[in-house]
Design a protein around this motif. Structure first.
Motif, short mmCIF file in Angstrom:
data_model
loop_
_atom_site.label_atom_id
_atom_site.label_comp_id
_atom_site.label_asym_id
_atom_site.label_seq_id
_atom_site.Cartn_x
_atom_site.Cartn_y
_atom_site.Cartn_z
N GLY A 183 0.83 -1.22 -0.15
CA GLY A 183 -0.18 0.08 0.21
C GLY A 183 0.84 1.54 -0.14
O GLY A 183 0.31 2.43 0.03
N TYR A 184 2.33 1.28 -0.05
CA TYR A 184 2.94 2.27 -0.02
C TYR A 184 2.93 2.93 -1.47
O TYR A 184 2.82 2.33 -2.70
N GLU A 185 2.82 4.12 -1.61
CA GLU A 185 2.82 4.90 -2.73
C GLU A 185 3.76 6.02 -2.94
O GLU A 185 4.16 6.48 -1.90
N ASP A 186 4.14 6.40 -4.05
CA ASP A 186 4.95 7.54 -4.15
C ASP A 186 4.22 9.02 -3.97
O ASP A 186 3.06 9.04 -4.31
N ASN A 187 5.09 9.80 -3.43
CA ASN A 187 4.50 10.79 -2.89
C ASN A 187 4.59 12.00 -4.06
O ASN A 187 5.72 12.60 -4.25
N GLY A 188 3.31 12.35 -4.71
CA GLY A 188 3.41 13.17 -5.76
C GLY A 188 3.74 14.68 -5.31
O GLY A 188 4.20 15.46 -6.11
N PHE A 189 3.73 14.93 -4.16
CA PHE A 189 3.97 16.48 -3.66
C PHE A 189 5.28 16.69 -3.85
O PHE A 189 6.11 17.68 -4.03
N LEU A 192 6.66 18.02 -7.29
CA LEU A 192 6.02 19.71 -7.43
C LEU A 192 7.30 20.38 -6.64
O LEU A 192 7.68 20.26 -5.54
N MET A 195 7.73 21.40 -2.88
CA MET A 195 8.70 20.54 -1.95
C MET A 195 9.84 20.82 -2.11
O MET A 195 10.68 20.73 -1.09
N ILE A 198 10.48 23.39 0.38
CA ILE A 198 10.41 23.03 1.84
C ILE A 198 11.62 22.27 2.05
O ILE A 198 12.10 22.45 3.23
N ILE A 202 14.27 22.86 5.08
CA ILE A 202 14.82 21.81 6.28
C ILE A 202 16.20 21.95 6.19
O ILE A 202 17.02 21.97 7.30
N TRP A 205 17.27 24.94 7.92
CA TRP A 205 17.00 24.59 9.63
C TRP A 205 18.06 23.78 10.24
O TRP A 205 18.75 24.26 11.19
N TRP B 149 -1.57 5.11 7.27
CA TRP B 149 -0.27 5.54 7.35
C TRP B 149 -0.08 7.10 6.66
O TRP B 149 0.62 7.80 6.94
N MET B 150 -0.86 7.21 5.65
CA MET B 150 -0.85 8.52 5.19
C MET B 150 -1.45 9.66 6.01
O MET B 150 -0.91 10.73 6.27
N ILE B 161 6.26 20.77 9.68
CA ILE B 161 6.66 21.74 8.92
C ILE B 161 5.58 23.06 9.06
O ILE B 161 5.87 24.13 8.75
N PHE B 183 -1.34 18.65 2.15
CA PHE B 183 -0.29 17.79 1.73
C PHE B 183 -0.80 16.56 1.10
O PHE B 183 -0.40 16.08 0.28
N PHE B 186 -2.17 17.31 -2.37
CA PHE B 186 -1.03 17.04 -3.63
C PHE B 186 -0.18 15.83 -3.77
O PHE B 186 0.35 15.54 -4.52
N ALA B 187 -0.23 15.11 -2.56
CA ALA B 187 0.76 13.98 -2.42
C ALA B 187 0.31 12.85 -3.09
O ALA B 187 0.84 12.12 -3.84
N TYR B 188 -1.02 12.52 -2.49
CA TYR B 188 -1.47 11.61 -2.99
C TYR B 188 -2.98 11.61 -3.43
O TYR B 188 -4.11 11.44 -3.12
N PRO B 189 -3.07 12.39 -4.56
CA PRO B 189 -4.43 12.65 -5.30
C PRO B 189 -5.26 11.68 -5.66
O PRO B 189 -6.58 11.92 -5.49
#
Lengths: 218, 394
Positions: A183-189, A192, A195, A198, A202, A205, B149-150, B161, B183, B186-189
């Motif tokens: 169920g893991y998925e690539d993070n679309g954010f 962009l 990110m 951000i 970090i 920071w 987990w999301m 953040i 978040f 945009f991350a998991y549309p």
């Protein structure tokens, strides 16, 4: 004789070594001077273009610094900016042609951003602030140092963006297939540009938490 | 109760300076003040002495969120059984919804509070209560089937953040709950938009007359049937009481209104912001009605108020005292622009069906600027008055 020896600085004197190492951390062009942010956000979606961009900027910056440093006594102050631009632009065209010839796919990914190295404020800034008033060798070191300071941020940001955004590194799948089945998925954010901003934040920071003297007093 | 107090007093010295668990002082302090009204008083400067400290304020906001939460739990079950063409009794629906919603709440609180405690500990701060509210808001703005987990990742992102990097509760620029939602958006549309995520346990084949689309989704598709559907009186009534697919807490306007009443009576939610958001959205809606170029523009202005997350954002998000404007006149401007922009984004932007979230986040960023100009304007006005008085005295 002895006097002459005293005047001559060793190639890697402490002062010269600082020119190389300071931009990596305490005087970093991106995280401290906040220059060159635009390309840092645009090209770092993958590791490979970030790396190629870094190499390109190192080449352009070092060579431009040397050339301007050699010309520094012959350039009339009134037209110095246009001279600097001509030098940078010629170098960028060389890089652009080189990339098109040898790594066409990356060149396509970088698209206009290779051309936009010309407008990278770090390069103009170093030419104005350093190369115009220093000898070629220190200018060379300064160019390489600043380009590497710019580059390591790009590579770190590119590393994390590709890893979390696409599950790959340098184009190879690194997140195991089993993760996706769970169920893991690539993070679309991460794909962009925000990110990247951000992530740079970090890094700033962490950097300031380590170097307390970077924190401005308000 | 007495025994508990005695126990706390007994272990207290160990957490004081020089005690064995000195490092865990802020953790201890958080639990102590959570259980009992603290016996310390302010010592310096002038202060309003009131029992209404931050923990009580936050508790009331959480209380105001109970109606949408309870309704949401029931609605998750209701939608699930509706989509599977079953008609069970009341309690099985609630039970199904509870099994879906409760884990999200637990994950949100555990992740967020763990990070809050870790930061408070390492900075030597007291643990702040702000997360009690955010931790409840986050589940309410999630689709019921969101992977847990999301939720954890989004909560961690929002707390670190969105909040801690700016200095913790009270210093944040963006509303943490909306940051978490944005978040994920945009991350998991795939899990946050479209027509397939708003009903828990959705079957592949929906029975006739049931749709997985939210009103916003239907309106955005811009098809004539969809438009006609959302304008039917029966469906408008559904949107109002809330028996439609959507995020867990956003569907029922009635439940949200109950919460709004609690916030308004206690004075915790600002009526200025709520009113001006309404005015802003109504004016944008009226402008669109007057133009009427696309089917979406013809949606009556009042219908925008009950569609999607508008009401929820209006009551619980826009009024967040930390991220809203602080000045009174600023609140009007801030609220008006939220309403105005929310409807604008809804109607014009095909990529983002829910304009409310983006509008509030955008205005969160501008709130300090609004305050700055309101203050400057006030200073100028007063200076003018003083100068005038000086002039006339001459």
């Amino acid at each position: 004789m002895s006097k002459e020896k005293k005047d001559r600085e060793p190639l890697f004197s402490i002062k010269n070594r600082r020119l190389l190492t300071n931009p990596l951390n305490k005087d970093n062009p991106i995280t401290v001077q906040v220059l060159g942010i635009c390309s840092a956000l645009a090209v770092t979606a993958k590791l490979k273009p970030s790396f190629v961009m870094t190499l390109s900027v190192i080449f352009v910056m070092a060579m431009a610094n040397v050339v301007i440093s050699l010309l520094r006594n012959g350039v009339p102050p009134r037209i110095r900016i246009i001279v600097q631009l001509v030098v940078i632009a010629s170098l960028v065209i060389i890089v652009d042609q080189f990339l098109k010839a040898f790594v066409f796919d990356v060149s396509k990914q970088l698209s206009v951003f290779v051309g936009l190295i010309i407008t990278n404020c770090i390069i103009m800034g170093r030419l104005e602030a350093f190369a115009m008033s220093n000898k070629p060798w220190p200018a060379f070191l300064d160019g390489v140092g600043n380009a590497m300071g710019y580059g390591w941020i790009l590579i770190v940001v590119g590393f994390f963006r590709e890893l979390f955004g696409s599950g790959t590194l340098w184009g190879y799948q690194v997140v195991p297939e089993g993760f996706y089945n769970f169920g893991y998925e690539d993070n679309g954010f991460f794909i962009l540009p925000p990110m990247a901003l951000i992530l740079v934040g970090i890094i700033i920071w962490f950097q300031r938490a380590k170097n307390r003297d970077l924190i401005e007093e308000s | 109760m007495k025994g508990l107090r005695k126990f706390i007093d007994k272990i207290k010295p160990q957490f004081e300076k020089g005690g064995r668990f000195e490092k865990l002082h802020s953790t201890f302090e958080a639990f102590e003040t959570f259980l009992f009204v603290p016996n310390t008083v302010t010592k310096k400067g002038s202060h309003i002495r009131d029992a209404m400290d931050m923990k009580r304020t936050m508790a009331i906001v959480v209380l105001a969120m109970v109606p949408p939460l309870l309704f949401g739990i029931w609605n998750v079950g209701y939608q699930h059984y509706l989509a599977n063409a079953m008609q069970p009794d009341f309690w099985p629906m609630v039970w199904y919804g509870f099994l879906k919603v409760f884990p999200i709440i637990v994950v949100s609180y555990v992740t967020g509070l763990a990070i809050e405690f870790a930061f408070a500990q390492s900075r030597g701060h007291e643990v702040n209560e702000g997360f009690l509210v955010s931790g409840m808001l986050i589940p309410l703005v999630m689709p019921p089937d969101v992977p847990l987990w999301m939720v954890a990742v989004a909560t961690a992102f929002a707390v670190i953040i969105g909040k801690e990097v700016f200095g913790g509760t009270g210093m944040n620029i963006l509303n943490p709950a909306l940051t978490a939602r944005a978040f994920l958006f945009f991350a998991y549309p795939r899990h946050m938009s479209g027509d397939d995520v708003w009903i828990a346990g959705m079957p592949d084949q929906l029975p006739d007359g049931v749709t997985g689309a939210t009103p916003l989704g239907e309106a955005l598709a811009g098809k004539t049937e969809g438009m006609a559907h959302i304008m039917e009186p029966g469906y408008v009534w559904d949107m109002f009481w809330g028996g439609i697919p959507g995020s867990i807490g956003e569907t029922s306007v009635i439940a949200i209104l109950l919460g709004a009443i609690v916030l308004l009576i206690t004075g915790i939610g600002s009526w200025r912001i709520m009113l001006s958001v309404l005015v802003g959205s109504i004016s944008m809606g009226l402008i669109f009605n007057a133009i009427g170029a696309t089917p979406y523009m013809q949606v009556p202005f009042w219908q925008h108020l009950i569609m999607g997350g508008f009401a929820f954002g209006l009551v619980y998000m826009a009024t967040d005292p930390v991220t809203a404007s602080q000045t009174q006149r600023g609140k009007y401007i801030y609220g008006f622009l939220i309403g105005f922009i929310a409807i604008l984004i809804r109607v014009f932007n095909p990529g983002y069906p829910e304009g409310m979230m983006l509008a509030i986040l955008l205005m969160n960023v501008f709130a300090p600027l609004i305050d700055y100009y309101v203050l400057e304007g006030n200073i100028k006005k007063r200076l003018k008055r003083v100068n005038h008085a000086v002039e006339s005295a001459k």
